[in-house]
Each structure stands twice: as C-alpha cells, then as structure tokens.
Design an enzyme around this catalytic site. Structure first.
Site, short mmCIF file in Angstrom:
data_model
loop_
_atom_site.label_atom_id
_atom_site.label_comp_id
_atom_site.label_asym_id
_atom_site.label_seq_id
_atom_site.Cartn_x
_atom_site.Cartn_y
_atom_site.Cartn_z
N LYS A 87 2.46 6.95 1.81
CA LYS A 87 1.62 7.61 0.27
C LYS A 87 0.20 9.07 1.43
CE LYS A 87 -1.41 5.99 -2.70
NZ LYS A 87 -1.77 5.48 -3.73
N HIS A 132 10.54 -27.73 9.81
CA HIS A 132 11.29 -28.60 11.32
C HIS A 132 9.81 -27.64 12.26
CE1 HIS A 132 14.54 -30.82 10.58
NE2 HIS A 132 14.35 -30.08 9.67
N GLU A 173 -5.23 -7.68 0.80
CA GLU A 173 -5.35 -6.60 0.73
C GLU A 173 -5.96 -6.45 -0.45
OE1 GLU A 173 -3.40 -2.78 1.46
OE2 GLU A 173 -4.05 -2.90 3.20
N GLY A 180 -0.70 1.44 -2.05
CA GLY A 180 0.29 1.35 -1.70
C GLY A 180 1.69 0.12 -1.68
N ARG A 181 0.77 -1.02 -1.75
CA ARG A 181 0.87 -2.41 -1.46
C ARG A 181 1.93 -2.73 -3.22
NH1 ARG A 181 -3.70 -2.30 -0.95
NH2 ARG A 181 -5.76 -3.34 -3.00
N LYS A 239 -9.71 0.91 11.81
CA LYS A 239 -9.67 2.56 12.04
C LYS A 239 -9.63 4.03 12.49
CE LYS A 239 -6.20 2.89 7.70
NZ LYS A 239 -5.04 3.08 6.72
N GLU A 263 0.56 5.08 12.11
CA GLU A 263 1.67 4.46 13.50
C GLU A 263 3.18 5.29 12.46
OE1 GLU A 263 -1.09 3.12 11.44
OE2 GLU A 263 -1.21 1.42 12.28
O1 F6P Z 1 -4.17 0.41 5.83
C1 F6P Z 1 -3.70 0.26 4.83
C2 F6P Z 1 -3.09 1.23 4.16
O2 F6P Z 1 -3.39 2.02 3.59
C3 F6P Z 1 -2.15 0.20 2.80
O3 F6P Z 1 -2.95 -0.04 1.84
C4 F6P Z 1 -1.22 0.85 2.84
O4 F6P Z 1 0.11 0.18 1.91
C5 F6P Z 1 -0.27 1.90 4.50
O5 F6P Z 1 -1.67 1.44 5.01
C6 F6P Z 1 0.43 2.67 4.45
O6 F6P Z 1 -0.63 3.47 3.94
P1 F6P Z 1 1.07 5.07 3.88
O7 F6P Z 1 1.46 4.39 2.99
O8 F6P Z 1 0.21 5.59 3.38
O9 F6P Z 1 1.45 5.38 4.94
#
Ligand code: F6P
Length: 531
Positions: A198, A372, A341, A255-256, A500, A204
């Site tokens: 987003k 199990h 979240e 995002g979620r 972060k 990452e």
């Molecule tokens: O760190 C949490 C978050 O902001 C989530 O809410 C989001 O889904 C995820 O990181 C990924 O964010 P982005 O889509 O901006 O890479």
C-alpha cells in the site's frame, strides 16, 4: 457527540448484574435440556453462511441485553457512517470503504474509479492466465501483512478454481530463508513478480523486491517492465523503483481489508476474472446482510456481541479458529491480522484509557490436525477457549469417505467440548492403555472432561469464491462490531510503529557494533550476534 462506549451505558450495568445472577453459571447441557428449540433459536442464516450459535454460553436474556447495548452504543448509526464513507478512521482522517470495492457498478461510493481499476486489473489477470501467449508459469507476490495474507489465504482456499498451469508463490518475510527457496525453483523468463505494498515503503517488501530484481537481472532476465508489476497507493514510489505497470488503490482501503482491491491480483490470476467477481459478489451479499438485517438476526453483529460478552464478562482471552477444510489453512493467520491489528488497542478513539479488555488472541489450525496437537488443552486445560468450527458440506474432491470422516470429527469435537464426561462415567469405561497399577479413581479423574465449553459452528455448502467472499466479509463486520462497542478505532495500527523505528536505529549499530546508550539486554544480544 461521540457515541457512548460500552462501559458507559446502562446496558453494561444491566449485563454485569445479569452475569452475576445467571450468566456466569449457565450450563449448556442444562440449557439444551430445558430449551427444546435452543438450536433453532440460536441459528442464523446469512448469505452463504449458516451459523449455529446455540453451543455458546449465553441465554435469550443475555442476547436481549447485548442488543440493548448495541443500540445504546449506536452500532447501527456507526455502521451506516462507515458505509456512507464518513472519515471514521479519525486518527488518520480517512474513510473506511472496503465495502465500496465489492459494490456493483453504480451502487457504492467511488463506483466509477473502483470499477475502472477492477476492469483493468482483471483484464491484466486474464492476459497472464493466457499462458500460451504470456509465457508465464510462476507468479511471485512480494508483500507483507495485508498485502500478503489475503491472497495467501484465498489462493489455496480456492484451489479447485485455480489455473492448473500457473504456480503462485508468496514471499513476505525479510528473512532471506523465505525468498531463497522460491527463487531457486524459478525461470526468470517465465516468472512474473508482483510487488504489493500500500505504502511502497515497507522495509520487508522493498528489500525482497530488490533481491528479486537483482536475481532476475543476474539470471539474464530481460524486459523488467514485463516481469515486474506493482500494486500500491504510492504510484510515484513504484515508478522510482522502476516499475511502470502499476495497479492502484486508495487510502480509504485499509491494508487488512484490501484483498478486494488490486491487492487481490494474485487471486484474480489464480482463479480468473469471473471467479474474482463472484468473490466480490459474495462479500457484497454479506455487506447487504450487515447493513439491512435486524440486529437480532444479523450474523456479524451477533458474533461481535458474543465476542464482547466472552471477553468482558466470562473473561475468555482467546478464541480458537478451527477450519475443517485444508484449503482454509491460512485463515487463522489472516484473521489474526484482521482482528488483532484492528482491535488490539488500549485507548479508545478519543485517546482515553479503556477500562475493559479488547481483542482476544485469535489462533488455530485446520481440523483434524489441531485435534492431534492442542485440542487436549481445549478439552481438559484450565482455561476455557471458545472454538469456532468452520465446516463445508460438499467437498471439491471425490473422496467422499474422507469428507464424511472430516465432518464427523468436526461435529464430535463441538459435542465433546460441550458434553464433557464425569469421573463417574469415566470409571465405568475400559481404558486399555492405562497402567494396571493406577488407582481406578485417579484414572477416572484424569479421564474426565469438564464440558460446558463453548463453540460456534459456521457451515458453508461449498467453499466457492462467492462463499469465501461472504465468509471473509462476515469476519470484517464482526470485528467492526466489537471494535465499535469497545470504542476503539479499528482502522489504525499505531502499535506497529515503535518496533519499526527502533529497527531502523539498530540497523547501523549491527554494522558498527556501537552499543552506547542501549539497554543492557539489547546491547548484550547485539554484541553476541556480532561475535
Ligand atoms: O506494519 C503493519 C502494516 O502497516 C499493515 O497494516 C499492512 O498491512 C502491512 O504493514 C503492509 O503494509 P504495506 O502494504 O504498506 O506494505
């Protein structure tokens, strides 16, 4: 005037009294014995989802009080404000309009913009699916959190609808052990990378995208523009990265809650445009149910109210999700982000400390695997954990004997949790594996089950794209309901920021070894990692 928070209402006081009078001691076995129509009374038929709420520790009186609570907290008004596009995400000044992404053309806010983008990314998905001309065999989604978990959950769930000639891979973790085995199996000439973020700033995702690009070029890959596409609200950052084919979405999509937007591109590539539209249609049907069904028959509302009852009165701090469908194996992880979240907050939307507990821990594994492993604790442990069983009537495979066994297991678990077994009953049974030296009374105690352990069962006829859409939208609106009653902003996530920021400060220290000013533990660990 902001809507009242649950603990500020008269209904809350009435619920506290009701809990002390009868709620705490409600026994499900007695409830079924004295209420011949309990099952029918506590079932709700929502689009694509039939829910049995009867094995939960609540009564008609509890439900009536919870409904009054919803009214006093102005739940319906808050829901309508969200659906209208008011900026209910107040800390970020944004609307919350994931429902607009699945509204039919002309039926929701931003309809033209939404449908233009939908048509565009679905047309692109069809191009990729035409493997004879696209040449693609592998699609790698690089994203994390909401830019990963939705597609990663939905693609295996809809395996029966997936393109047989395309392999979908998901890389999320900044740990190189995630991307390395994926790249090892790929041919750059036949691979499409989707960089999904987003913000297009997430550490990452950016780091993995750079690794993928370097790998692609080192392997002799050509035409980066054809092999890398971006999905983001930050089109400039994607262009700066060198990605020119981008599919956008908007700041009013959290995002979620974003799998319905272009973030769903991997799903669309896997199942095709028509099935993706069916996924949206199922979610929209659940949106209509949420918007229109009376609160007493409104499934997301009833589940959200039950969550509040369990968390704040019965004190249950977790909920286990047990999908009896292997395709839903990533559903618990998806729901962890959606629920924890959203509602894992300790101050309300006005910044005032909360006096009540919020999000439970959500966890689980597909049945029967969980049986199990940790079901021992669910049946005989000292904590009560409500379980949510999800069963699917018709499989998409032909092994009907396996499916019958699966369904019998699912029913047996909720039955066992509720019925339990007394020590007296256990004493009458043979236990072939028990030691003959053990006192039979001790053994009977060990083989007894307290019972009265609550569960909900959600039934789908078949796990189709439409049914999956409805199921996920059900969870979204349930999270909205409990969050609204707790008075939290379910649509921000400030709690992820501190880690972060500290990570960014520690990165150069890991290189330099400078531990000055760090706490003793972090300094000691950092040094050890460098030794
Ligand atoms: O760190 C949490 C978050 O902001 C989530 O809410 C989001 O889904 C995820 O990181 C990924 O964010 P982005 O889509 O901006 O890479």
């Amino acid at each position: 005037m902001p809507a009242p928070r649950c603990d500020e209402t008269a209904a809350w006081t009435a619920l506290s009294r009701h809990f002390e009078d009868s709620g705490r001691s409600l026994d499900l076995r007695q409830a079924f014995a004295s209420e011949p129509h309990r099952f029918e009374r506590f079932c709700i038929e929502a689009p694509e989802v039939f829910a049995d709420l009867s094995k939960n520790r609540w009564s008609e009186a509890t439900r009536a009080l919870l409904l009054t609570l919803a009214q006093e907290c102005q739940l319906a008004e808050r829901r309508d404000a969200m659906l209208r596009g008011e900026p209910i995400n107040t800390s970020e000044g944004r609307a919350v309009l994931h429902t607009a992404l699945r509204a039919p053309q002309g039926a929701g806010p931003h309809s033209d913009t939404v449908h233009d983008m939908l048509d565009r990314f679905l047309a692109y998905a069809e191009q990729v699916r035409d493997t004879a001309s696209s040449g693609f065999t592998d699609v790698v989604n690089i994203g994390i959190g909401g830019s990963d978990l939705g597609p990663q959950m939905a693609v295996p769930a809809l395996d029966a609808w997936c393109h047989p000639g395309l392999r979908l891979h998901f890389v999320s973790n900044v740990d190189g052990h995630d991307i390395t085995p994926v790249l090892r199996r790929l041919d750059p000439a036949r691979t499409l990378f989707i960089v999904a973020s987003k913000t297009f700033t997430t550490q990452e995702t950016m780091a993995n995208a750079q690794v993928a690009r370097a790998w692609f070029l080192a392997q002799g890959g050509t035409d980066l523009g054809r092999h890398f596409v971006g999905v983001t609200t930050n089109l400039d950052a994607a262009a700066e990265f060198g990605i020119h084919r981008t599919f956008g979405f908007w700041d009013w999509v959290g995002g979620r809650f974003s799998l319905w937007s272009a973030i769903g591109l991997p799903i669309a590539i896997a199942i095709g445009a028509e099935n993706f539209r069916a996924l949206l249609a199922g979610a929209h049907a659940m949106d209509r149910h949420f918007a229109e069904a009376p609160l007493a028959q409104n499934l997301p509302v009833q589940l959200g109210l039950l969550d509040v009852w369990y968390r704040n009165f019965l004190g249950f701090s977790s909920r286990s999700v047990a999908p009896y469908h292997q395709g839903l194996r990533r559903l618990p992880a998806y729901l962890q982000q959606l629920e924890m979240e959203s509602n894992g907050k300790q101050v309300d939307a006005l910044g005032r400390p909360l006096t009540v507990a919020t999000s439970p821990v959500v966890w689980g594994e597909p049945g029967t695997n969980g049986q199990h492993a940790y079901f021992q604790m669910l049946h005989q442990g000292t904590d009560v954990v409500p379980v949510e069983f999800i069963a699917v009537k018709r499989p998409t495979h032909e092994h009907t004997d396996l499916h019958t066994k699966l369904l019998a297991n699912c029913l047996a678990q909720s039955q066992a949790l509720m019925l339990g077994k007394t020590a007296a009953q256990a004493a009458t049974e043979r236990a072939p594996t028990a030691s003959p030296d053990l006192d039979p009374q001790v053994l009977a105690q060990q083989r007894s089950f307290p019972g009265n352990r609550p569960s909900t069962t959600l039934l789908l006829d078949e796990l189709t794209p439409r049914a999956l859409g409805a199921l996920i939208a059900l969870y979204e609106h349930r999270v909205f309901t409990s969050g609204a009653l707790w008075g939290v902003n379910s649509f921000d996530q400030w709690g992820v920021e501190l880690g972060k920021a500290l990570c960014n400060q520690l990165l150069p220290r890991l290189a330099s070894g400078d531990v000055q000013g760090l706490d003793g533990s972090t300094a000691g660990l950092l040094q050890r990692l460098r030794d």
